[in-house]
Each structure stands twice: as C-alpha cells, then as structure tokens.
Design an enzyme around this catalytic site. Structure first.
Site, PDB file in Angstrom:
ATOM      1  N   LYS A 124     146.713 125.490 109.914  1.00  8.24           N
ATOM      2  CA  LYS A 124     145.262 125.269 109.943  1.00  8.24           C
ATOM      3  C   LYS A 124     144.813 124.664 111.267  1.00  8.24           C
ATOM      4  O   LYS A 124     143.688 124.911 111.720  1.00  8.24           O
ATOM      5  CB  LYS A 124     144.824 124.390 108.762  1.00  8.24           C
ATOM      6  N   LYS A 208     149.842 136.983 103.339  1.00 10.66           N
ATOM      7  CA  LYS A 208     149.343 136.686 102.001  1.00 10.66           C
ATOM      8  C   LYS A 208     147.873 137.080 101.882  1.00 10.66           C
ATOM      9  O   LYS A 208     147.093 136.911 102.821  1.00 10.66           O
ATOM     10  CB  LYS A 208     149.506 135.192 101.724  1.00 10.66           C
ATOM     11  N   LYS A 211     141.149 134.877 100.674  1.00 11.22           N
ATOM     12  CA  LYS A 211     139.700 135.058 100.586  1.00 11.22           C
ATOM     13  C   LYS A 211     139.002 134.709 101.890  1.00 11.22           C
ATOM     14  O   LYS A 211     137.833 135.036 102.076  1.00 11.22           O
ATOM     15  CB  LYS A 211     139.132 134.216  99.435  1.00 11.22           C
TER      16      LYS A 211
END
Length: 342
Positions: A124, A208, A211
C-alpha cells in the site's frame, strides 16, 4: 492451523469467531467466495462476530459521503449473504470505541520492526506513495485489537491475512507473558480448497481480484447485473490452448475452474470431463451462468434490505451494543493490568 469442526454440546461454550471486511466499495465475487460465503456456514457451530471495519478503511483517503454510503451498503450485503443478526453479532467497527482504545494499548506492545515487515504495508505504501500515514503503518495493531478484544478463538484467514494473524498471536503472547493470562491466543480457520478459492482478476489472472482495480472488466461485483456478469466472463483472459483443464501456464482457465468448482462443488477432474471437447466460449458462459444463479438471491435480498433503513439501523445498533458489552470485559482487564485507574 487447522479448522476445528467438532460439534458443540449443550454444556460446551461455542468457540468464538471474529472476522471483518472493509466498506471500500461493493464486494467482489472474490470477497464472496473467499470469505463472506463461509461466514454464513460458521454460524451454526460457532459464536460469531462480524464487523464492517470502517476504521481500517480510512488508512486510505476516503470521500466521507461515499464511505457512509458504502458502510451501510456493506452492512446490508453481509446480511443479504446470510449473516443472521439473531445468530451472530453483526456491527460497524466505529460504533464500538473499545477497538480504538485497545489498538492504542497494543501499539505500545508491538515492535516497529514487526510492523515494518508487514507485506500489505509495503504494497500500500507503493500504491499510495503520497499518503503513507501512521495509520497505514500501525493498522495491524488495530486488526489485532479487533481479534483480541472478544476472546476470539478462531479467525477465518486467507493467504494474504496469515501474516496479520501471526502478529496478533505474537502480541497476545507478549502481553500475556508480561501480565498473565489476559488474551486468548487465536488460531486460524483455513477454508477447504473449494470453499475458499482465491479468485483472481479476470483480466490479469496472476493478480488477486480487487474492487479497487481501475479496470472494471477485471472483477465481478456481487451486485452486477446478469448480462454484465456474462459479458465479463466472456471477456476473461485465457490461453490459446482451447482445452478446459488445470495446468501450468493456464492461469486464466485455472481461475475460472476454481470459481466453477467453488460454486458447484465439482472437482477439477469432473469439470474437465464436463467440458471435454467443448471450447473456452462454452466454459466461460457456463461459469458466468453459475455465478448469476448464485448471486441472484443475494441481490434480491439486498434490494429488500436497502428499502428498510429502519431495520438496518436496528440491527447495527443492537449489534454494537452486544459487541461493546463483550469487549468491555477484556478492555477493563487490560486497563487494570497496564495501570490505568478504573
């Protein structure tokens, strides 16, 4: 760590399960197959707490109105997916202040080096390089607080959460080593292979399904219309071999077979037999149709719930009250151990 499926008797205390999901958009098919679908199954044998973890969501900058909307929508979705507020405690994380209180205490019992090794922090930080905030660094301590606050015995974990569960175990053992038996040290529930399939991107099956992917063709939302779902599967990236079988270098087909297996309970051998002599086009449509069939009752129930905001509010308020009542027992014990005045 292995799944404990031993039935409980009337005199035994059910083992407690905690799990949470962030309200950062509509859940994907990956969220459903990998996690939420299994939450429903756990309710029969375990004492379950399920949370919309909106405190975690703000480690990445959120639009406030969108976050409020997504939090309510996410709460409605877990109920639509089978979470029963009469069987389980379903609540919104920010409604229970003890999560933040315990997280601060645990920050002081978590080593800097442990947090700096967290894979998701590294990922992140690279993705949100303009906002590498302290919360992004310390949120594994909040995750540990979420778990330890309820005397949690078991946590459903996928491959990408194992590191955080191990940290929670380390923190619990460290605290217990100093102050005695305060925290239950949690174990993980590893789903069976066809129940917790890791669903990958339809456009890049080496990654993966997410969304947050900027390419909307790469993921299927739980609330996608049937024609949209079929179209996304028809456009899924595969290989040039045109043979439906599991194998090396066939990431796209392997992913579609995993989805089909998870929703039909068929083995890969059975899937290969079913589609022997058929092309990828037939298989992609079949996968899409199975997904549409699985999601239809969820979508119908979600629409009903979103028209009854009073019922949703009743459920999340009662859930928060129940969660807070349990969490205060642990929090009070922690406060006494570290020397806070009652």
């Amino acid at each position: 760590m292995s799944e404990n499926t031993t039935p409980t008797t009337q005199t035994e205390r059910k083992k407690r399960v905690f799990s949470g999901i962030q309200p950062t958009g509509v859940f994907t098919l990956g969220n459903y197959i990998g996690a939420i679908r299994n939450w429903d199954k756990l309710q029969a044998d375990y004492d379950c707490l399920y949370s919309i973890v909106n405190l975690h969501a703000i480690t990445v900058r959120q639009d406030p109105q969108a976050l409020k909307k997504n939090t309510l929508s996410s709460y409605a979705l877990i109920l639509a997916c089978g979470i029963d507020p009469q069987k389980s405690i379903a609540f919104i994380q920010s409604h229970v202040p003890t999560h933040s209180q315990l997280a601060w205490v645990l920050n002081c019992y978590t080593q800097f080096g442990e947090l700096s090794r967290m894979t998701q922090f590294k990922d992140k930080s690279a993705k949100y390089a303009d906002n590498i905030n302290a919360g992004l660094f310390t949120y594994p301590s909040l995750m540990a607080a979420d778990i330890l606050l309820y005397g949690t015995d078991l946590v459903p974990v996928g491959a990408d959460q194992k590191q955080h569960l191990e940290l929670a175990r380390d923190i619990a053992n460290r605290f217990n080593g100093i102050y005695g038996n305060v925290f239950t040290v949690p174990d993980g529930i590893i789903p069976k292979s066809n129940e917790g399939a890791r669903v990958m991107s339809l456009q890049d099956p080496t990654k993966k399904m997410s969304k947050s992917d900027t390419n909307t063709k790469s993921f299927v939302s739980i609330l996608d219309e049937p024609n949209t779902i079929i179209k996304k599967f028809k456009g899924a990236v595969t290989d040039s071999e045109a043979s439906v079988h599991y194998g090396e270098g066939k990431d796209g087909i392997n992913n579609l077979m995993g989805i089909y297996s998870a929703l039909t309970s068929k083995t890969f051998d059975e899937i290969e037999d079913e589609f022997r002599g058929k092309g990828y086009g037939d298989f992609k449509v079949a996968v899409g149709e199975v997904v549409c069939e699985e999601l239809k009752p969820i979508q119908d129930r979600y629409k009903e719930l979103m028209t009854d905001k009073a019922y949703l509010e009743k459920c999340y308020r009662e859930g928060a009250e129940k969660a807070e009542a349990i969490s205060h027992r642990i929090m009070n014990k922690v406060n006494k151990k570290v020397g806070f005045i009652d």
